[in-house]
Design an enzyme around this catalytic site. Structure first.
Site, PDB file in Angstrom:
ATOM      1  N   LYS A  80       0.838  -1.207   0.000  1.00 28.00           N
ATOM      2  CA  LYS A  80       0.000   0.000   0.000  1.00 28.00           C
ATOM      3  C   LYS A  80       0.874   1.259   0.000  1.00 28.00           C
ATOM      4  O   LYS A  80       2.073   1.190   0.274  1.00 28.00           O
ATOM      5  CB  LYS A  80      -0.911  -0.016   1.233  1.00 28.00           C
ATOM      6  CG  LYS A  80      -0.145   0.021   2.552  1.00 28.00           C
ATOM      7  CD  LYS A  80      -1.057  -0.303   3.735  1.00 28.00           C
ATOM      8  CE  LYS A  80      -0.275  -0.269   5.039  1.00 28.00           C
ATOM      9  NZ  LYS A  80      -1.025  -0.816   6.171  1.00 28.00           N
TER      10      LYS A  80
ATOM     11  N   ARG B 224     -10.334  -0.498  15.197  1.00 30.60           N
ATOM     12  CA  ARG B 224     -10.063   0.199  13.949  1.00 30.60           C
ATOM     13  C   ARG B 224     -10.968  -0.442  12.907  1.00 30.60           C
ATOM     14  O   ARG B 224     -12.191  -0.344  13.024  1.00 30.60           O
ATOM     15  CB  ARG B 224      -8.565   0.128  13.602  1.00 30.60           C
ATOM     16  CG  ARG B 224      -8.156   1.181  12.610  1.00 30.60           C
ATOM     17  CD  ARG B 224      -6.654   1.201  12.345  1.00 30.60           C
ATOM     18  NE  ARG B 224      -6.151  -0.028  11.726  1.00 30.60           N
ATOM     19  CZ  ARG B 224      -4.973  -0.102  11.116  1.00 30.60           C
ATOM     20  NH1 ARG B 224      -4.181   0.954  11.041  1.00 30.60           N
ATOM     21  NH2 ARG B 224      -4.568  -1.233  10.579  1.00 30.60           N
TER      22      ARG B 224
ATOM     23  N   TYR C 199      17.507  28.954  10.606  1.00 30.14           N
ATOM     24  CA  TYR C 199      16.345  29.712  11.071  1.00 30.14           C
ATOM     25  C   TYR C 199      16.213  29.687  12.589  1.00 30.14           C
ATOM     26  O   TYR C 199      16.445  28.641  13.209  1.00 30.14           O
ATOM     27  CB  TYR C 199      15.063  29.112  10.482  1.00 30.14           C
ATOM     28  CG  TYR C 199      14.811  29.453   9.039  1.00 30.14           C
ATOM     29  CD1 TYR C 199      14.604  30.771   8.631  1.00 30.14           C
ATOM     30  CD2 TYR C 199      14.757  28.443   8.089  1.00 30.14           C
ATOM     31  CE1 TYR C 199      14.347  31.065   7.307  1.00 30.14           C
ATOM     32  CE2 TYR C 199      14.499  28.731   6.758  1.00 30.14           C
ATOM     33  CZ  TYR C 199      14.296  30.048   6.374  1.00 30.14           C
ATOM     34  OH  TYR C 199      14.054  30.337   5.072  1.00 30.14           O
TER      35      TYR C 199
ATOM     36  N   MET D  99      13.443  24.105   4.157  1.00 29.17           N
ATOM     37  CA  MET D  99      12.601  23.396   3.192  1.00 29.17           C
ATOM     38  C   MET D  99      13.443  22.544   2.234  1.00 29.17           C
ATOM     39  O   MET D  99      13.083  21.422   1.898  1.00 29.17           O
ATOM     40  CB  MET D  99      11.762  24.398   2.391  1.00 29.17           C
ATOM     41  CG  MET D  99      10.746  23.706   1.495  1.00 29.17           C
ATOM     42  SD  MET D  99       9.809  24.850   0.485  1.00 29.17           S
ATOM     43  CE  MET D  99       8.805  25.674   1.690  1.00 29.17           C
TER      44      MET D  99
HETATM   45  C1  LIG Z   1      -0.286  -1.781   6.834  1.00 31.55           C
HETATM   46  C2  LIG Z   1      -0.894  -3.063   7.241  1.00 31.55           C
HETATM   47  C3  LIG Z   1      -0.102  -4.234   7.298  1.00 31.55           C
HETATM   48  C4  LIG Z   1       1.390  -4.213   7.172  1.00 31.55           C
HETATM   49  O1  LIG Z   1       1.921  -3.764   8.396  1.00 31.55           O
HETATM   50  P1  LIG Z   1       3.473  -3.695   8.696  1.00 31.55           P
HETATM   51  O2  LIG Z   1       3.551  -3.359  10.138  1.00 31.55           O
HETATM   52  O3  LIG Z   1       4.031  -2.640   7.812  1.00 31.55           O
HETATM   53  O4  LIG Z   1       4.041  -5.036   8.385  1.00 31.55           O
HETATM   54  C5  LIG Z   1      -0.752  -5.440   7.517  1.00 31.55           C
HETATM   55  N1  LIG Z   1      -2.085  -5.489   7.731  1.00 31.55           N
HETATM   56  C6  LIG Z   1      -2.861  -4.386   7.735  1.00 31.55           C
HETATM   57  C7  LIG Z   1      -4.303  -4.501   7.990  1.00 31.55           C
HETATM   58  C8  LIG Z   1      -2.282  -3.141   7.508  1.00 31.55           C
HETATM   59  O5  LIG Z   1      -3.052  -2.037   7.531  1.00 31.55           O
END
Ligand SMILES: *Cc1c(COP(=O)(O)O)cnc(C)c1O
Length: 376
Positions: A49, A148, A268, A319
């Site tokens: 992802k 979640r 800065y 930046m």
């Molecule tokens: C992002 C995600 C993963 C991968 O998690 P990592 O900690 O990066 O290995 C697996 N399952 C779900 C549901 C996720 O949202």
């Protein structure tokens, strides 16, 4: 979005980029093999992802396919559509967020497997399957204790009214909240809760663990493990040495060097003031490149020739640039256009992240577009 990498390659301003982002695809492959070995009884998927944690979903997926990986997870439908075009129809692509109403047919036509996270999403999918008179594949997520995604324990009785024969239940999954803390009581509670809830559904392949969960032991492996971060070299066992190979190396070019006398401000806000004669180098990476402001006066760089000498980042991060203290290096060791390492084998990502109060995950996904990206 049809090819996330094309979008990156077409950026006009990377030919003379001030920084290189090197991505070691063979290290990702090696990490895949290590994870698979850690959970020999399970299949090892890859979570790609957010454009493969910002490292390039397409080249990563292609490389992992060569390693035998055949299960891929993305968050959004768009990501899945882009990924489908480079995989074969036998490879499974799961959409973690499930579907927004109305996108069911787009998903099914591309042979993508949505993870259904609520009773509403399940109802929509069943209605769609019935209309099509086809048992399309979908997974179901259960919330085993992190509030979640997924169907929660208080909704579990409602699952018995679902007509499970309407679709092909391809995966039952849940996600751990504290897998990076091995003795956290929630790991055991979620395991128990997942086992319990799973029994209320028809039998199907099960998946509970992302990167850190893999290292909790075989009880947490089930049929499919879902690592992301560990593939990309982030330490899945933060309290122990990193069992993964380094994947990402971020190198910034020196734009200029200078000497300053004592009592001179740097950057800065004059947040750093010299106490002695110092030699400084200005490096062409800044917060617009995802090198976060919180690293100012905290993180360090390394010259590749003298990796044992930390080069502290001093002053605030601008930046487009940051300043490092090179006083400890031999005179003339670093010139204009030389590279210094900011993430890599000598500057472990987890370590740098911790100096700025963040984690490797956020650092990777924050990396900007202005780097020259080099795959090897
Ligand atoms: C992002 C995600 C993963 C991968 O998690 P990592 O900690 O990066 O290995 C697996 N399952 C779900 C549901 C996720 O949202």
């Amino acid at each position: 979005m049809s090819d996330l990498n094309q979008a990156k390659d077409s950026l006009p301003f990377t030919q003379w980029a001030g920084a290189e982002l090197k991505i070691d695809l063979s290290a990702i492959a090696e990490n895949y093999r290590r994870l698979q070995k850690k959970a020999p009884a399970a299949r090892c998927a890859a979570v790609v992802k957010a454009d493969g944690y910002n490292l390039g979903m397409i080249p990563i997926a292609k490389r992992l396919k060569e390693e035998g990986c055949s299960d891929f997870f993305v968050a959004y439908l768009d990501e899945g559509l882009a990924l489908r075009s480079v995989l074969s129809d036998n490879d499974q692509i799961y959409i973690l967020h499930g579907l927004f109403p109305g996108s069911e047919s787009i998903c099914a036509n591309a042979n993508l497997i949505p993870i259904l996270n609520s009773l509403e999403q399940i109802d929509n999918w069943i209605r769609f399957c019935n209309q099509n008179q086809t048992r399309h594949a979908a997974g179901v997520q259960l919330d085993s204790g992190m509030s979640r995604f997924g169907i929660g324990p208080d909704e579990i009785e409602l699952l018995c009214r679902i007509d499970w024969k309407s679709f092909d239940l391809a995966l039952i999954m849940s996600h751990l909240a504290c897998a990076d803390i091995p003795n956290h009581p929630l790991n055991f509670k979620q395991l128990q809760q997942f086992r319990l809830m799973k029994q209320m559904l028809p039998p199907a392949p099960a998946s509970l663990s992302a990167s850190s969960g893999v290292f909790l032991g075989k009880d947490w492996h089930f049929d499919l493990i879902r690592p992301g971060a560990a593939l990309y070299g982030i330490n899945p066992t933060p309290q122990k040495p990193n069992p993964m190979q380094n994947v990402v190396t971020l190198l910034g070019k020196v734009i200029q060097t200078r000497k300053i006398k004592p009592d001179i401000a740097v950057g800065y806000g004059a947040s750093f003031v010299s106490k002695k004669l110092m030699r400084l180098a200005l490096v062409s990476i800044g917060y617009a490149d995802g090198f976060l402001r919180s690293f100012g006066n905290k993180a360090f760089a390394k010259s590749q020739k003298y990796p044992e000498i930390p080069l502290p980042i001093i002053g605030r991060i601008s930046m487009d640039s940051l300043c490092i203290d090179i006083s400890e290096l031999p005179e003339k060791a670093l010139h204009t256009s030389d590279f210094v390492e900011l993430i890599g084998p000598n500057c472990p990502i987890d370590h740098i992240a911790a100096t700025g109060g963040t984690i490797g995950y956020e650092m990777l996904t924050a990396l900007g577009n202005r780097y020259q990206r080099i795959y090897y």
